[in-house]
Design an enzyme around this catalytic site. Structure first.
Site, mmCIF file in Angstrom:
data_model
loop_
_atom_site.group_PDB
_atom_site.id
_atom_site.type_symbol
_atom_site.label_atom_id
_atom_site.label_comp_id
_atom_site.label_asym_id
_atom_site.label_seq_id
_atom_site.Cartn_x
_atom_site.Cartn_y
_atom_site.Cartn_z
ATOM 1 N N GLY A 1 38.640 32.703 45.997
ATOM 2 C CA GLY A 1 39.791 31.688 46.227
ATOM 3 C C GLY A 1 40.973 32.213 46.051
ATOM 4 N N SER A 2 42.014 31.583 45.467
ATOM 5 C CA SER A 2 43.469 32.012 45.409
ATOM 6 C C SER A 2 43.432 32.901 43.947
ATOM 7 C CB SER A 2 44.460 30.915 45.326
ATOM 8 O OG SER A 2 44.064 29.814 44.218
ATOM 9 N N GLY B 1 41.862 32.386 40.438
ATOM 10 C CA GLY B 1 41.110 33.537 39.785
ATOM 11 C C GLY B 1 41.496 33.460 38.008
ATOM 12 N N GLU C 1 36.937 37.304 43.694
ATOM 13 C CA GLU C 1 37.434 37.505 45.113
ATOM 14 C C GLU C 1 38.490 36.918 45.257
ATOM 15 O OE1 GLU C 1 36.007 40.156 46.704
ATOM 16 O OE2 GLU C 1 33.955 40.357 45.461
ATOM 17 N N CYS D 1 41.310 36.454 53.660
ATOM 18 C CA CYS D 1 41.677 37.310 52.440
ATOM 19 C C CYS D 1 42.138 38.531 52.791
ATOM 20 C CB CYS D 1 40.595 37.431 51.397
ATOM 21 S SG CYS D 1 39.024 37.858 52.001
HETATM 22 P P1 NAD Z 1 41.572 27.715 46.235
HETATM 23 O O1 NAD Z 1 41.829 28.722 45.131
HETATM 24 O O2 NAD Z 1 42.565 26.704 46.675
HETATM 25 O O3 NAD Z 1 39.801 27.361 46.159
HETATM 26 C C1 NAD Z 1 38.986 28.348 46.185
HETATM 27 C C2 NAD Z 1 37.776 27.459 45.322
HETATM 28 O O4 NAD Z 1 38.186 27.389 43.925
HETATM 29 C C3 NAD Z 1 37.436 26.084 45.822
HETATM 30 O O5 NAD Z 1 35.988 25.804 45.768
HETATM 31 C C4 NAD Z 1 38.217 25.197 44.722
HETATM 32 O O6 NAD Z 1 37.544 23.948 44.780
HETATM 33 C C5 NAD Z 1 37.709 25.936 43.583
HETATM 34 N N1 NAD Z 1 38.667 25.559 42.544
HETATM 35 C C6 NAD Z 1 40.062 25.455 42.271
HETATM 36 N N2 NAD Z 1 40.373 25.178 41.145
HETATM 37 C C7 NAD Z 1 39.304 25.365 40.205
HETATM 38 C C8 NAD Z 1 39.252 25.257 38.935
HETATM 39 N N3 NAD Z 1 39.963 25.141 37.768
HETATM 40 N N4 NAD Z 1 37.772 25.597 38.490
HETATM 41 C C9 NAD Z 1 36.803 25.940 39.422
HETATM 42 N N5 NAD Z 1 37.045 26.203 40.575
HETATM 43 C C10 NAD Z 1 38.357 25.832 41.060
HETATM 44 O O7 NAD Z 1 41.327 28.873 47.589
HETATM 45 P P2 NAD Z 1 41.309 28.066 49.018
HETATM 46 O O8 NAD Z 1 42.505 27.653 49.589
HETATM 47 O O9 NAD Z 1 40.212 27.395 49.382
HETATM 48 O O10 NAD Z 1 40.950 29.818 49.944
HETATM 49 C C11 NAD Z 1 42.076 30.563 50.056
HETATM 50 C C12 NAD Z 1 42.207 31.668 49.042
HETATM 51 O O11 NAD Z 1 41.163 32.393 48.807
HETATM 52 C C13 NAD Z 1 43.112 32.847 49.550
HETATM 53 O O12 NAD Z 1 43.930 33.007 48.510
HETATM 54 C C14 NAD Z 1 42.621 33.836 50.245
HETATM 55 O O13 NAD Z 1 43.015 35.218 50.072
HETATM 56 C C15 NAD Z 1 41.133 33.868 49.104
HETATM 57 N N6 NAD Z 1 39.991 34.352 49.569
HETATM 58 C C16 NAD Z 1 39.527 35.518 48.886
HETATM 59 C C17 NAD Z 1 38.445 36.234 49.343
HETATM 60 C C18 NAD Z 1 38.204 37.569 48.969
HETATM 61 O O14 NAD Z 1 36.882 37.827 49.160
HETATM 62 N N7 NAD Z 1 38.872 38.279 47.981
HETATM 63 C C19 NAD Z 1 37.666 35.727 50.519
HETATM 64 C C20 NAD Z 1 38.064 34.448 51.043
HETATM 65 C C21 NAD Z 1 39.286 33.727 50.358
#
Ligand code: NAD
Length: 522
Positions: free
Chosen positions: A253-254, A258, A275, A309
């Site tokens: 995720g973002s 992370g 990631e 990503c």
């Molecule tokens: P996001 O960070 O909003 O959410 C990702 C996940 O994290 C979701 O399941 C969300 O519910 C969970 N989450 C959020 N806050 C949390 C917390 N406090 N505790 C536990 N879980 C929590 O990201 P998004 O908008 O779904 O995806 C886009 C982002 O993901 C972009 O920044 C993209 O670059 C990144 N991404 C990275 C990769 C990689 O492999 N590097 C792959 C895909 C997406």
């Protein structure tokens, strides 16, 4: 058997509901699976970004259901870790085959729920199949080393044991592949997994878990091996981070998310695979094939509507070829068919939701305020051709390399273009952003290529020469440095993160020699 063709695009609600039904999705679905389906928490609605229609609803996990699910996953782990790894591999092989059989349907669900074009929706399921194949082979290759002992009549070795229950937190943009990257490897390594998918894509997670459930049942394996917990980040997500029963959290995720994961899991000495966000650049040198560069940049910047990503976000082009390349790109952008991703000719679908469109507009306004110039596109698209309000035209923006906005990941199709004079400058710009996921160089100059791949070259986890930043293969370890989080998933030796390493020494002599020649006592 694999299906050769994609199902017809669900043009009507009736077609969409037939597809959902074929994958076990009802109007209202249980969002927890731990051997049984449950979910009595808040309702979560899943809307298609393609036209705003309600696809189905999900009942999320309550704290009590969370507790029961973790305990069931632990019980499944305790049993699964005793199964020989190649037999675990056999179950994963069958999971791959079960996915092959529904590739078209599951791919279409990805298209409906995440807005990916047909080829990418199906490509995502193919990635799941590929990692199952990889993991099956891996199940016979979980090798440890034998190490020369300094003590006589001693044998020293490194062993890899199952780790426990791994938490998987996934993002909306790879709603099923990320689960498979983690779950297939974790399963052959002897771990159970608990999956918390993005709240934006719960239906693909339910459909996938139903497939895994069936494969487990067919093999007499406790299906809580692949536990599912749907709920938002603040409730289910936070519980997972703070739960000492989960030795590993793999979070995609973002970078903002992370940081939270790293802090919370680190505090309890858990392991993480992070990631996170990318801000990927393509450098185009004077010797490059502009045709290759154009095609790679188009796919990298516009593919998945800029929501990968690994999407190409920065173009660092030599000043001598900048005008020609930008002209080519503008012409290519004008040919991109934007619209319903379920139509075969569409190359760019919608952004995931209205917030994604607003973020893109805010980033473009910020870029202008910082002195950048929008050369092409960027506007939201409306009207009957673009129902639902999430469609945009991809943007090309002339910018300086050091603008704050250029150093920020905006999850949308914005390509910042900057021109360089000498290669050292281009490399420095490529590396100066906080993220470090993917990078690419187009050149036919072997010195530039080697420099780019050397220790003083690209600082990213992925470095490509004469191919773009996105579309990684599962055979390599995937991930990046700096604010991308440092984690590695998928191929190479990424499996080691899902196992517990043990250095074991056996004394087969009758004395007790100590290491470092230490004499202790008489
Ligand atoms: P996001 O960070 O909003 O959410 C990702 C996940 O994290 C979701 O399941 C969300 O519910 C969970 N989450 C959020 N806050 C949390 C917390 N406090 N505790 C536990 N879980 C929590 O990201 P998004 O908008 O779904 O995806 C886009 C982002 O993901 C972009 O920044 C993209 O670059 C990144 N991404 C990275 C990769 C990689 O492999 N590097 C792959 C895909 C997406």
């Amino acid at each position: 058997m694999p299906k050769a063709t994609a199902p017809a695009a669900p043009k009507s609600n009736a077609n969409a509901s037939a597809l959902l039904k074929s994958l076990g999705i009802q109007a209202v679905n249980a969002g927890v699976f731990d051997g049984e389906w449950s979910g009595s928490g808040q309702r979560l609605a899943s809307y298609s970004p393609n036209d705003g229609r309600l696809l189905a609803e999900v009942r999320t996990a309550t704290p009590a259901e969370y507790e029961r699910a973790i305990e069931r996953a632990r019980a499944a782990f305790h049993q699964w870790r005793t199964v020989p790894a190649p037999k675990r591999g056999e179950v994963v092989r069958q999971l791959g085959n079960a996915l092959r059989a529904v590739k078209a349907e599951l791919g279409m669900l990805v298209t409906l729920e995440a807005g990916k074009i047909l080829a990418e929706g199906q490509g995502e399921v193919q990635e799941m199949i590929d990692i199952c194949d990889f993991a099956t082979g891996l199940s016979r290759q979980l090798y440890g080393l034998t190490i020369a002992s300094e003590r006589p009549e001693h044998r020293m070795m490194e062993q890899w044991h199952p780790l426990g229950v791994a938490g998987i937190i996934s993002a909306f943009n790879f709603p099923v592949a990320v689960w498979a990257w983690n779950a297939a490897l974790a399963a052959v390594c002897g771990d159970a997994t608990v999956w918390k998918p993005s709240s934006l894509t719960p239906l693909t997670a339910i459909a996938t878990t139903r497939i895994a459930e069936r494969v487990c049942r067919d093999n007499g394996v406790d299906p809580a091996l692949f536990t599912l917990l749907i709920g938002d980040g603040a409730t289910v997500g936070e519980r997972l981070l703070n739960d000492g029963r989960l030795p590993l959290i793999s979070a995609t995720g973002s970078s903002k998310m992370g940081v939270r994961v790293a802090e919370a899991v680190g505090r309890r000495f858990g392991r993480t695979i992070l990631e996170l966000g990318g801000n990927n650049a393509v450098i185009v040198a004077p010797s490059a094939s502009l045709e290759l560069a154009e095609r790679a940049i188009l796919f990298g910047a516009v593919g998945t509507a800029g929501q990968r990503c690994t999407s190409t976000r920065r173009l660092i082009v030599h000043e001598s070829v900048r005008a020609a390349l930008v002209q080519r790109l503008m012409a290519a952008y004008a040919q991109v068919v934007i619209g319903d991703p379920a139509r075969p000719r569409t190359l760019m679908g919608p952004l995931i939701n209205a917030a994604g469109v607003a973020d893109m507009q805010a980033a473009l306004a910020e870029a202008r305020a910082q002195g950048a110039e929008v050369l092409y596109g960027g506007e939201p698209l409306g009207g009957a051709k673009y129902p639902g309000g999430c469609y945009v035209r991809p943007a090309i923006v002339a910018a300086r390399h050091d603008l704050k906005i250029v150093h920020t990941e905006t999850f949308a199709p914005i390509l910042y273009v900057m021109s360089y004079r000498d290669f050292a400058e281009a490399l420095a710009w490529q590396n100066e952003v906080p993220q470090g996921l993917s990078s690419a160089l187009f050149t036919t100059d072997v010195r530039e290529a080697e420099q780019f791949l050397s220790g003083r070259g690209s600082d990213c986890g992925i470095a490509n020469v004469n191919l773009g930043t996105s579309g990684a293969e599962i055979g390599g370890a995937f991930g990046g440095e700096k604010e991308t989080g440092g984690g590695r998933e998928s191929g190479s030796d990424a499996w080691k993160a899902y196992m517990r390493r043990q250095t074991a020494t056996v004394n087969y002599g009758s004395g007790l020699p100590l290491s470092q020649g230490i004499q202790f006592g008489s």
